[in-house]
Design a protein around this motif. Structure first.
Motif, PDB file in Angstrom:
ATOM      1  N   THR A  46      31.015 -32.316 -11.071  1.00 30.71           N
ATOM      2  CA  THR A  46      30.480 -33.651 -11.298  1.00 30.71           C
ATOM      3  C   THR A  46      31.627 -34.411 -11.942  1.00 30.71           C
ATOM      4  OG1 THR A  46      28.232 -32.835 -11.604  1.00 30.71           O
ATOM      5  CG2 THR A  46      28.754 -35.016 -12.543  1.00 30.71           C
ATOM      6  N   TYR A  47      32.104 -35.446 -11.282  1.00 30.11           N
ATOM      7  CA  TYR A  47      33.277 -36.169 -11.773  1.00 30.11           C
ATOM      8  C   TYR A  47      32.950 -37.563 -12.320  1.00 30.11           C
ATOM      9  CZ  TYR A  47      33.158 -38.717  -7.361  1.00 30.11           C
ATOM     10  OH  TYR A  47      32.761 -39.502  -6.311  1.00 30.11           O
ATOM     11  N   PHE A  48      31.686 -37.967 -12.172  1.00 28.84           N
ATOM     12  CA  PHE A  48      31.237 -39.270 -12.659  1.00 28.84           C
ATOM     13  C   PHE A  48      29.823 -39.098 -13.186  1.00 28.84           C
ATOM     14  CE2 PHE A  48      29.081 -43.325 -12.263  1.00 28.84           C
ATOM     15  CZ  PHE A  48      30.035 -44.263 -12.649  1.00 28.84           C
ATOM     16  N   ALA A  57      37.037 -33.422 -15.380  1.00 30.39           N
ATOM     17  CA  ALA A  57      36.732 -33.160 -13.967  1.00 30.39           C
ATOM     18  C   ALA A  57      37.802 -33.783 -13.067  1.00 30.39           C
ATOM     19  CB  ALA A  57      35.354 -33.706 -13.612  1.00 30.39           C
ATOM     20  N   LEU A  58      38.243 -34.995 -13.396  1.00 32.27           N
ATOM     21  CA  LEU A  58      39.296 -35.626 -12.598  1.00 32.27           C
ATOM     22  C   LEU A  58      40.577 -34.796 -12.641  1.00 32.27           C
ATOM     23  CD1 LEU A  58      38.834 -39.416 -13.453  1.00 32.27           C
ATOM     24  CD2 LEU A  58      38.040 -38.175 -11.424  1.00 32.27           C
ATOM     25  N   SER A  59      40.921 -34.271 -13.813  1.00 36.40           N
ATOM     26  CA  SER A  59      42.116 -33.428 -13.939  1.00 36.40           C
ATOM     27  C   SER A  59      41.995 -32.165 -13.097  1.00 36.40           C
ATOM     28  CB  SER A  59      42.362 -33.051 -15.397  1.00 36.40           C
ATOM     29  OG  SER A  59      42.734 -34.188 -16.131  1.00 36.40           O
ATOM     30  N   ALA A  60      40.816 -31.572 -13.083  1.00 31.68           N
ATOM     31  CA  ALA A  60      40.587 -30.363 -12.277  1.00 31.68           C
ATOM     32  C   ALA A  60      40.720 -30.684 -10.787  1.00 31.68           C
ATOM     33  CB  ALA A  60      39.221 -29.766 -12.588  1.00 31.68           C
ATOM     34  N   LEU A  65      43.889 -30.662  -5.619  1.00 32.16           N
ATOM     35  CA  LEU A  65      44.436 -31.478  -4.532  1.00 32.16           C
ATOM     36  C   LEU A  65      45.946 -31.690  -4.654  1.00 32.16           C
ATOM     37  CD1 LEU A  65      41.591 -34.127  -4.146  1.00 32.16           C
ATOM     38  CD2 LEU A  65      41.989 -32.028  -2.833  1.00 32.16           C
ATOM     39  N   ARG A  66      46.608 -30.883  -5.485  1.00 32.02           N
ATOM     40  CA  ARG A  66      48.052 -31.005  -5.679  1.00 32.02           C
ATOM     41  C   ARG A  66      48.812 -30.726  -4.375  1.00 32.02           C
ATOM     42  NH1 ARG A  66      46.429 -26.163  -7.351  1.00 32.02           N
ATOM     43  NH2 ARG A  66      47.600 -24.293  -6.781  1.00 32.02           N
ATOM     44  N   ASP A  67      50.082 -31.080  -4.388  1.00 32.23           N
ATOM     45  CA  ASP A  67      50.972 -30.779  -3.264  1.00 32.23           C
ATOM     46  C   ASP A  67      51.193 -29.269  -3.243  1.00 32.23           C
ATOM     47  OD1 ASP A  67      53.187 -30.310  -1.603  1.00 32.23           O
ATOM     48  OD2 ASP A  67      54.096 -32.242  -2.101  1.00 32.23           O
ATOM     49  N   HIS A  68      50.650 -28.601  -2.250  1.00 28.07           N
ATOM     50  CA  HIS A  68      50.755 -27.140  -2.198  1.00 28.07           C
ATOM     51  C   HIS A  68      52.177 -26.671  -1.895  1.00 28.07           C
ATOM     52  CE1 HIS A  68      50.191 -28.010   2.101  1.00 28.07           C
ATOM     53  NE2 HIS A  68      50.871 -26.897   2.299  1.00 28.07           N
ATOM     54  N   ARG A  69      53.029 -27.563  -1.412  1.00 30.71           N
ATOM     55  CA  ARG A  69      54.411 -27.179  -1.111  1.00 30.71           C
ATOM     56  C   ARG A  69      55.269 -27.121  -2.371  1.00 30.71           C
ATOM     57  NH1 ARG A  69      52.260 -30.618   2.240  1.00 30.71           N
ATOM     58  NH2 ARG A  69      52.107 -30.122   4.439  1.00 30.71           N
ATOM     59  N   THR A  70      55.054 -28.064  -3.288  1.00 34.58           N
ATOM     60  CA  THR A  70      55.898 -28.174  -4.486  1.00 34.58           C
ATOM     61  C   THR A  70      55.164 -27.832  -5.775  1.00 34.58           C
ATOM     62  OG1 THR A  70      55.344 -30.497  -4.906  1.00 34.58           O
ATOM     63  CG2 THR A  70      57.193 -30.049  -3.383  1.00 34.58           C
ATOM     64  N   PRO A  75      47.560 -37.930 -10.098  1.00 32.57           N
ATOM     65  CA  PRO A  75      46.178 -38.430 -10.165  1.00 32.57           C
ATOM     66  C   PRO A  75      45.667 -38.864  -8.787  1.00 32.57           C
ATOM     67  CG  PRO A  75      47.516 -39.409 -11.897  1.00 32.57           C
ATOM     68  CD  PRO A  75      48.460 -38.686 -10.973  1.00 32.57           C
ATOM     69  N   ILE A  76      44.475 -38.427  -8.471  1.00 30.94           N
ATOM     70  CA  ILE A  76      43.808 -38.837  -7.233  1.00 30.94           C
ATOM     71  C   ILE A  76      42.964 -40.060  -7.555  1.00 30.94           C
ATOM     72  CG2 ILE A  76      42.177 -38.148  -5.429  1.00 30.94           C
ATOM     73  CD1 ILE A  76      44.885 -36.617  -5.361  1.00 30.94           C
ATOM     74  N   ASP A  77      43.067 -41.063  -6.725  1.00 33.37           N
ATOM     75  CA  ASP A  77      42.334 -42.313  -6.927  1.00 33.37           C
ATOM     76  C   ASP A  77      40.830 -42.021  -6.958  1.00 33.37           C
ATOM     77  OD1 ASP A  77      40.904 -44.809  -6.195  1.00 33.37           O
ATOM     78  OD2 ASP A  77      42.915 -45.601  -5.881  1.00 33.37           O
ATOM     79  N   PRO A  78      40.129 -42.410  -8.028  1.00 31.06           N
ATOM     80  CA  PRO A  78      38.679 -42.170  -8.085  1.00 31.06           C
ATOM     81  C   PRO A  78      37.921 -42.808  -6.914  1.00 31.06           C
ATOM     82  CG  PRO A  78      39.490 -42.746 -10.254  1.00 31.06           C
ATOM     83  CD  PRO A  78      40.622 -42.986  -9.280  1.00 31.06           C
TER      84      PRO A  78
END
Length: 174
Positions: A46-48, A57-60, A65-70, A75-78
């Protein structure tokens, strides 16, 4: 046409009453279940809630959703989370939204662009404003149609690669 209450609320800088997909109140809790297909990580959060986004929750979500290559986290836009949550709720998928790509670092994006003209040089993935997804149990064409119907940003359809791109940039389709 804008109603008088919404116009007045906007003029006073107040939150205008609105709804998200499924008829839920804008203040209702928002949840999202994600599966990062590259890392195998799952998250249901639950992020909101209570009229505000929940920082933990946003941090999780940012981490999943991080860059799996690097390994770079951004931050992902809410608004993107709201779009994907609305899409998932509307479609009633079976399980977590499958994420092919969330955040992409500039280095990863440049490498992908060098291999494919289908990767934009200024991709919204680099701003945490785009995701490439599948919704389990839902035909890809139906995911595309539902995303277009929301009218909240860009929608790219990639049936050969088996994903739909959604973003919170300007409304467009390809």
């Amino acid at each position: 046409m804008i109603g008088r209450r919404r116009l007045l609320a906007g003029a006073l800088g107040l939150a205008a009453p609105s709804v998200i997909a499924g008829g839920a109140s804008a203040a209702a809790p928002r949840r999202l279940a994600l599966l990062n297909l590259h890392t195998g990580e799952r998250l249901a959060a639950t992020y909101f809630e209570a009229g505000r986004y929940l920082p933990d929750a946003l941090s999780a979500i940012d981490r999943v959703l991080r860059d799996h290559r690097t390994g770079a986290v951004h931050p992902i836009d809410p608004g993107l989370l709201d779009l994907v949550a609305s899409l998932s709720e509307t479609l009633g998928g079976q399980g977590a939204v499958q994420v092919i790509s969330g955040y992409r670092s500039p280095a990863s994006n440049a490498a992908l662009h060098a291999r494919s003209s289908g990767v934009a040089t200024r991709s919204l993935h680099m701003q945490g404003m785009a995701m490439d997804i599948r919704v389990p149990g839902v035909d890809l064409g139906h995911v595309r149609k539902a995303a277009l119907a929301l009218g909240r940003g860009g929608v790219g359809y990639y049936p050969q690669s088996d994903f739909v791109h959604v973003d919170v940039g300007r409304v467009r389709q390809w």
